[in-house]
Design a protein around this motif. Structure first.
Motif, PDB file in Angstrom:
ATOM      1  N   LYS A 152     -74.239 -64.090  -2.171  1.00 48.64           N
ATOM      2  CA  LYS A 152     -75.530 -64.365  -2.808  1.00 48.64           C
ATOM      3  C   LYS A 152     -75.480 -65.667  -3.588  1.00 48.64           C
ATOM      4  O   LYS A 152     -76.413 -66.485  -3.526  1.00 48.64           O
ATOM      5  CB  LYS A 152     -75.910 -63.202  -3.739  1.00 48.64           C
ATOM      6  CG  LYS A 152     -77.256 -63.362  -4.415  1.00 48.64           C
ATOM      7  CD  LYS A 152     -77.576 -62.153  -5.292  1.00 48.64           C
ATOM      8  CE  LYS A 152     -78.925 -62.314  -5.990  1.00 48.64           C
ATOM      9  NZ  LYS A 152     -79.229 -61.136  -6.856  1.00 48.64           N
ATOM     10  N   GLU A 153     -74.385 -65.893  -4.296  1.00 43.43           N
ATOM     11  CA  GLU A 153     -74.265 -67.135  -5.071  1.00 43.43           C
ATOM     12  C   GLU A 153     -74.136 -68.345  -4.150  1.00 43.43           C
ATOM     13  O   GLU A 153     -74.698 -69.401  -4.432  1.00 43.43           O
ATOM     14  CB  GLU A 153     -73.063 -67.057  -6.009  1.00 43.43           C
ATOM     15  CG  GLU A 153     -72.959 -68.265  -6.928  1.00 43.43           C
ATOM     16  CD  GLU A 153     -72.072 -68.023  -8.132  1.00 43.43           C
ATOM     17  OE1 GLU A 153     -71.604 -69.024  -8.710  1.00 43.43           O
ATOM     18  OE2 GLU A 153     -71.839 -66.860  -8.508  1.00 43.43           O
ATOM     19  N   VAL A 155     -75.478 -68.654  -1.206  1.00 47.12           N
ATOM     20  CA  VAL A 155     -76.823 -68.906  -0.681  1.00 47.12           C
ATOM     21  C   VAL A 155     -77.685 -69.605  -1.723  1.00 47.12           C
ATOM     22  O   VAL A 155     -78.423 -70.551  -1.411  1.00 47.12           O
ATOM     23  CB  VAL A 155     -77.483 -67.582  -0.227  1.00 47.12           C
ATOM     24  CG1 VAL A 155     -78.970 -67.787   0.076  1.00 47.12           C
ATOM     25  CG2 VAL A 155     -76.776 -67.038   1.007  1.00 47.12           C
ATOM     26  N   GLN A 156     -77.583 -69.174  -2.974  1.00 49.07           N
ATOM     27  CA  GLN A 156     -78.373 -69.785  -4.054  1.00 49.07           C
ATOM     28  C   GLN A 156     -78.009 -71.253  -4.257  1.00 49.07           C
ATOM     29  O   GLN A 156     -78.874 -72.090  -4.491  1.00 49.07           O
ATOM     30  CB  GLN A 156     -78.163 -69.009  -5.350  1.00 49.07           C
ATOM     31  CG  GLN A 156     -78.829 -67.641  -5.373  1.00 49.07           C
ATOM     32  CD  GLN A 156     -78.524 -66.858  -6.635  1.00 49.07           C
ATOM     33  OE1 GLN A 156     -77.580 -67.181  -7.384  1.00 49.07           O
ATOM     34  NE2 GLN A 156     -79.296 -65.807  -6.889  1.00 49.07           N
ATOM     35  N   LYS A 157     -76.724 -71.566  -4.154  1.00 48.92           N
ATOM     36  CA  LYS A 157     -76.265 -72.932  -4.445  1.00 48.92           C
ATOM     37  C   LYS A 157     -76.329 -73.851  -3.225  1.00 48.92           C
ATOM     38  O   LYS A 157     -76.598 -75.050  -3.357  1.00 48.92           O
ATOM     39  CB  LYS A 157     -74.831 -72.892  -4.983  1.00 48.92           C
ATOM     40  CG  LYS A 157     -74.672 -72.109  -6.271  1.00 48.92           C
ATOM     41  CD  LYS A 157     -75.374 -72.785  -7.433  1.00 48.92           C
ATOM     42  CE  LYS A 157     -75.333 -71.938  -8.700  1.00 48.92           C
ATOM     43  NZ  LYS A 157     -73.981 -71.671  -9.201  1.00 48.92           N
ATOM     44  N   GLY A 159     -78.023 -73.020  -0.141  1.00 45.46           N
ATOM     45  CA  GLY A 159     -79.133 -72.758   0.758  1.00 45.46           C
ATOM     46  C   GLY A 159     -78.661 -71.829   1.865  1.00 45.46           C
ATOM     47  O   GLY A 159     -77.472 -71.806   2.210  1.00 45.46           O
ATOM     48  N   ALA A 160     -79.567 -71.082   2.435  1.00 42.28           N
ATOM     49  CA  ALA A 160     -79.212 -70.046   3.404  1.00 42.28           C
ATOM     50  C   ALA A 160     -78.514 -70.616   4.639  1.00 42.28           C
ATOM     51  O   ALA A 160     -77.529 -70.058   5.119  1.00 42.28           O
ATOM     52  CB  ALA A 160     -80.468 -69.278   3.824  1.00 42.28           C
TER      53      ALA A 160
END
Length: 367
Positions: A152-153, A155-157, A159-160
């Motif tokens: 999750k982190e 993806v947040q930093k 991008g997917a």
């Protein structure tokens, strides 16, 4: 004089510039084989997560563990030196992969997460620990839960899309199952469940967690089968003749057979998944049958411990230990020496096909 100095500076700048952008970065790119490693498992690959479990007795953060580690200090590894997770990371051109619980409280872990994370926990099982109030270890499912937080982190930093690319090229080693088999023989489970039913449920539970890892980015898996765990010094010490525990070994072999079948089915179910299965059972059998061929002089007794086969007690600070660690198969009463881990990792990487299938890790990373 000044012009000569300026000329020298320009030559030095030119050397470093072209070395950096033509040579050095190329060598770094060649050295790093995969972007990262996300490691799951038990004490065979734990690098210190259990140090952070307040009530766990399954710890190795005391002497004489780590006596051959680069820092010469105990780190939480159940070994005299580096374990398979460390050695595989080295082969992949990665820095030492840190334990997840050492990073969980830090505010910015993106750089560390990008190199990989080790979620393994000493005494961990595929099945969840029944004592949830004072857990001795982090079960496989809980390790996967921690990975989801890391994903999750990322993806947040990143991008997917970039996070998925990063994870799809990374390695996901999984080394677990021995403690589930020990639990079967050390509890009342065997009164109500047959060996076949139990190993079937082990493989089904493992499959469920691998699918979760796949759903959140994992594509390249290194699955290690359960070794010849009935031949550890601890198990031998429990037998009157100091021979291997045949029942334990038989169940390990039975589980490995189910595991291989499960992985073949998984390959057909999940698009883009690839794996390398390592038959640690057969490799360890070879160690014991022909020890000299692998550089071992002692394959029954532990290097560090007390009593018969050095297996009456774990490797505690007051235990004795051998000076010739590299010719012992076992460091303590249940864990291999660094020398054994090195041979295991070489086989994991390069095969041959009889030990690593359908492909070895060298080929897996190239897929």
């Amino acid at each position: 004089m000044a012009s000569n100095f300026l000329f020298l500076l320009l030559r030095l700048f030119s050397f470093f510039f072209f070395s950096t952008f033509r040579g050095f970065t190329l060598r770094v790119a060649e050295a790093r084989v995969v972007p990262a490693m996300y490691v799951f498992g038990d004490s065979l690959v734990d690098v210190g997560n259990n140090n952070y479990l307040q009530f766990s007795f399954a710890k190795a953060n005391f002497p004489h563990n780590g006596i051959d580690f680069p820092t010469k200090t105990p780190t939480g590894r159940f070994c005299n030196g580096k374990n398979a997770a460390d050695l595989l990371a080295e082969k992949m051109g990665l820095p030492t992969i840190p334990p997840y619980l050492s990073m969980a409280s830090k505010s910015n872990n993106l750089t560390l997460f990008l190199n990989g994370v080790n979620f393994a926990s000493g005494a961990a099982k595929i099945f969840k620990d029944t004592n949830q109030q004072h857990p001795q270890s982090i079960s496989f499912g809980e390790q996967v839960d921690y990975y989801l937080a890391v994903q999750k982190e990322l993806v947040q930093k990143l991008g997917a899309s970039k996070a998925q690319t990063h994870l799809s090229k990374s390695l996901f080693p999984i080394v677990i199952g021995s403690n589930d088999i020990y639990t079967y023989f050390g509890s009342s489970i065997n009164n109500r469940t047959s060996p076949q039913q139990y190993v079937n449920s082990m493989a089904a539970a493992l499959k469920q967690q691998v699918k979760r890892l796949y759903d959140y980015g994992g594509r390249k898996f290194v699955i290690v089968g359960v070794a010849l765990v009935g031949c550890t010094p601890y198990e031998r010490n429990e037998q009157t003749n100091q021979e291997c525990n045949a029942d334990v070994n038989q169940m390990a072999a039975k589980y490995n057979g189910v595991l291989v079948s499960m992985l073949k089915n998984l390959k057909s179910e999940l698009k883009g998944i690839n794996y390398s299965y390592f038959d640690g059972y057969s490799v360890m059998h070879n160690f014991i049958q022909k020890p000299a061929a692998y550089g071992f002089a002692e394959v029954k007794a532990a290097c560090c411990g007390l009593g018969k086969l050095n297996a009456d007690a774990p490797c505690l600070p007051f235990a004795t230990y051998c000076s010739n660690r590299s010719d012992h198969l076992f460091w303590d009463r249940t864990h291999p020496t660094e020398a054994a881990h090195r041979i295991f990792v070489d086989r994991i990487l390069y095969g041959p096909l009889q030990y690593t299938f359908p492909i070895n890790v060298q080929k897996l990373v190239a897929v």
